[in-house]
Each structure stands twice: as C-alpha cells, then as structure tokens.
Design a protein around this motif. Structure first.
Motif, short mmCIF file in Angstrom:
data_model
loop_
_atom_site.label_atom_id
_atom_site.label_comp_id
_atom_site.label_asym_id
_atom_site.label_seq_id
_atom_site.Cartn_x
_atom_site.Cartn_y
_atom_site.Cartn_z
N MET A 13 0.88 -1.17 0.00
CA MET A 13 0.00 0.00 0.00
C MET A 13 0.92 1.22 0.00
O MET A 13 1.59 1.49 0.98
N ARG A 14 0.96 1.92 -1.10
CA ARG A 14 1.84 3.09 -1.23
C ARG A 14 0.98 4.34 -1.31
O ARG A 14 0.31 4.59 -2.31
N THR A 15 0.99 5.10 -0.22
CA THR A 15 0.21 6.33 -0.16
C THR A 15 0.87 7.30 0.81
O THR A 15 1.68 6.89 1.65
N ARG A 16 0.53 8.57 0.70
CA ARG A 16 1.05 9.56 1.65
C ARG A 16 0.49 9.28 3.04
O ARG A 16 -0.63 8.81 3.18
N ALA A 17 1.30 9.61 4.03
CA ALA A 17 0.87 9.39 5.42
C ALA A 17 1.44 10.52 6.28
O ALA A 17 2.29 11.30 5.84
N MET A 18 0.96 10.57 7.51
CA MET A 18 1.46 11.51 8.50
C MET A 18 1.73 10.70 9.76
O MET A 18 0.91 9.89 10.17
N VAL A 19 2.92 10.91 10.34
CA VAL A 19 3.28 10.24 11.59
C VAL A 19 3.34 11.29 12.68
O VAL A 19 3.99 12.34 12.52
N VAL A 20 2.65 11.03 13.79
CA VAL A 20 2.65 11.95 14.93
C VAL A 20 3.04 11.14 16.17
O VAL A 20 2.21 10.44 16.75
N MET A 21 4.33 11.22 16.52
CA MET A 21 4.78 10.48 17.70
C MET A 21 4.31 11.22 18.94
O MET A 21 4.16 12.44 18.93
N ASP A 22 4.05 10.48 20.02
CA ASP A 22 3.58 11.10 21.26
C ASP A 22 4.52 12.23 21.67
O ASP A 22 5.74 12.03 21.75
N GLY A 23 3.96 13.42 21.88
CA GLY A 23 4.74 14.58 22.27
C GLY A 23 5.46 15.28 21.14
O GLY A 23 6.19 16.24 21.36
N GLY A 24 5.27 14.81 19.90
CA GLY A 24 5.98 15.38 18.76
C GLY A 24 5.06 16.08 17.77
O GLY A 24 3.84 16.09 17.93
N GLN A 25 5.67 16.65 16.76
CA GLN A 25 4.95 17.35 15.70
C GLN A 25 4.62 16.36 14.57
O GLN A 25 5.35 15.40 14.36
N PRO A 26 3.54 16.61 13.82
CA PRO A 26 3.23 15.77 12.66
C PRO A 26 4.37 15.85 11.64
O PRO A 26 4.91 16.93 11.38
N LYS A 27 4.74 14.70 11.10
CA LYS A 27 5.80 14.64 10.08
C LYS A 27 5.32 13.78 8.92
O LYS A 27 4.66 12.77 9.12
N PRO A 28 5.70 14.18 7.70
CA PRO A 28 5.25 13.41 6.53
C PRO A 28 5.95 12.05 6.43
O PRO A 28 7.09 11.89 6.86
N ALA A 29 5.24 11.10 5.84
CA ALA A 29 5.78 9.77 5.60
C ALA A 29 5.04 9.19 4.40
O ALA A 29 4.15 9.83 3.85
N GLN A 51 8.98 3.68 20.70
CA GLN A 51 8.21 4.93 20.65
C GLN A 51 6.79 4.63 20.21
O GLN A 51 6.56 3.75 19.38
N ALA A 52 5.83 5.37 20.73
CA ALA A 52 4.43 5.20 20.35
C ALA A 52 3.91 6.48 19.73
O ALA A 52 4.41 7.57 20.00
N GLY A 53 2.90 6.34 18.88
CA GLY A 53 2.30 7.50 18.26
C GLY A 53 1.18 7.08 17.32
O GLY A 53 0.68 5.96 17.40
N GLN A 54 0.80 8.00 16.46
CA GLN A 54 -0.27 7.76 15.50
C GLN A 54 0.27 7.80 14.08
O GLN A 54 1.19 8.57 13.78
N VAL A 55 -0.35 7.01 13.22
CA VAL A 55 -0.09 7.06 11.79
C VAL A 55 -1.44 7.34 11.14
O VAL A 55 -2.43 6.67 11.43
N GLY A 87 8.74 0.16 10.96
CA GLY A 87 7.65 -0.78 11.16
C GLY A 87 6.88 -0.43 12.43
O GLY A 87 7.49 -0.28 13.50
N PHE A 88 5.59 -0.24 12.30
CA PHE A 88 4.71 0.03 13.44
C PHE A 88 3.85 -1.19 13.71
O PHE A 88 3.23 -1.73 12.78
N MET A 89 3.77 -1.61 14.96
CA MET A 89 2.83 -2.65 15.36
C MET A 89 1.61 -1.93 15.92
O MET A 89 1.75 -1.05 16.77
N PHE A 90 0.44 -2.28 15.39
CA PHE A 90 -0.78 -1.61 15.85
C PHE A 90 -1.02 -1.87 17.33
O PHE A 90 -0.82 -2.97 17.83
N GLN A 91 -1.47 -0.81 18.01
CA GLN A 91 -2.05 -0.98 19.33
C GLN A 91 -3.52 -1.22 19.05
O GLN A 91 -3.95 -1.10 17.89
N PRO A 92 -4.34 -1.60 20.02
CA PRO A 92 -5.73 -1.96 19.68
C PRO A 92 -6.37 -0.95 18.71
O PRO A 92 -6.35 0.25 18.95
#
Length: 106
Positions: A13-29, A51-55, A87-92
């Motif tokens: 799956m190749r698409t634009r994404a945004m990564v926001v690590m806990d306590g950090g700024q959104p960064k492109p991916a 490290q944990a965050g959102q994708v 590589g991110f492992m999903f949390q629930p």
C-alpha cells in the motif's frame, strides 16, 4: 540469521501518510505495506523502537477513499538508501479502522 516476527500477511500500500509520535509534531511519511497487525512507512527521519504514536493515511476501501488513524508502536527503524523504513505494530485498533483494513486486505 533473521527471525520473521510478522503475525499476518502483508499487502503493498503506497500512499502519503502523516506520523505523529507522542509529544511530537506531525511529520510526513509514505506507507509501504500494511497487515492486520501493523503498517510499514518510509520517512526522512529516524524513530526509535518502543516509541508510540499515530499514523494517519488514506486508503481505498471498496473503491472509496477513507481516512484511517491508527495508534502504533515502533518495532524497527532501518536506514535504507536515503530514507528510514519504520515498522509500526498496531495498538488496539478502533472498530472502524479494523473494519477498513480487513476489507482492504481481502
């Protein structure tokens, strides 16, 4: 010798994404591949395992674009070429995200 740690099949799956690590700024991916257990992205910056965050990314589900936000934990970060493969492992997963990813994987 490398031990395979993935628990489920992956789908490219190749698409634009945004990564926001806990306590950090959104960064492109960019997403690389996805499974029911996690997502791999490429970035210009290094992330540390644990490290944990959102994708956040958009995926086509049954022909319709859907914005997906998942929480995950970094399991690996490898420098490859001129970028990092993370590589991110999903949390629930939220029920909507789980349903969308399940449909995408079929």
């Amino acid at each position: 010798m490398s031990v395979e740690q993935r628990q489920s099949a992956r789908k490219i799956m190749r698409t634009r994404a945004m990564v926001v690590m806990d306590g950090g700024q959104p960064k492109p991916a960019r997403t690389y591949d996805i499974s029911l257990g996690g997502v791999s992205v490429t970035t210009e910056y290094k992330l540390n395992p644990g490290q944990a965050g959102q994708v956040v990314f958009e995926m086509l589900v049954e022909g319709k674009p859907q914005l997906i936000t998942v929480r995950g934990k970094v399991v690996h970060c490898i420098f490859s070429g001129d970028e990092f493969k993370v590589g991110f492992m999903f949390q629930p997963l939220a029920p909507e995200a789980l349903a969308a990813i399940t449909r995408f994987m079929k």
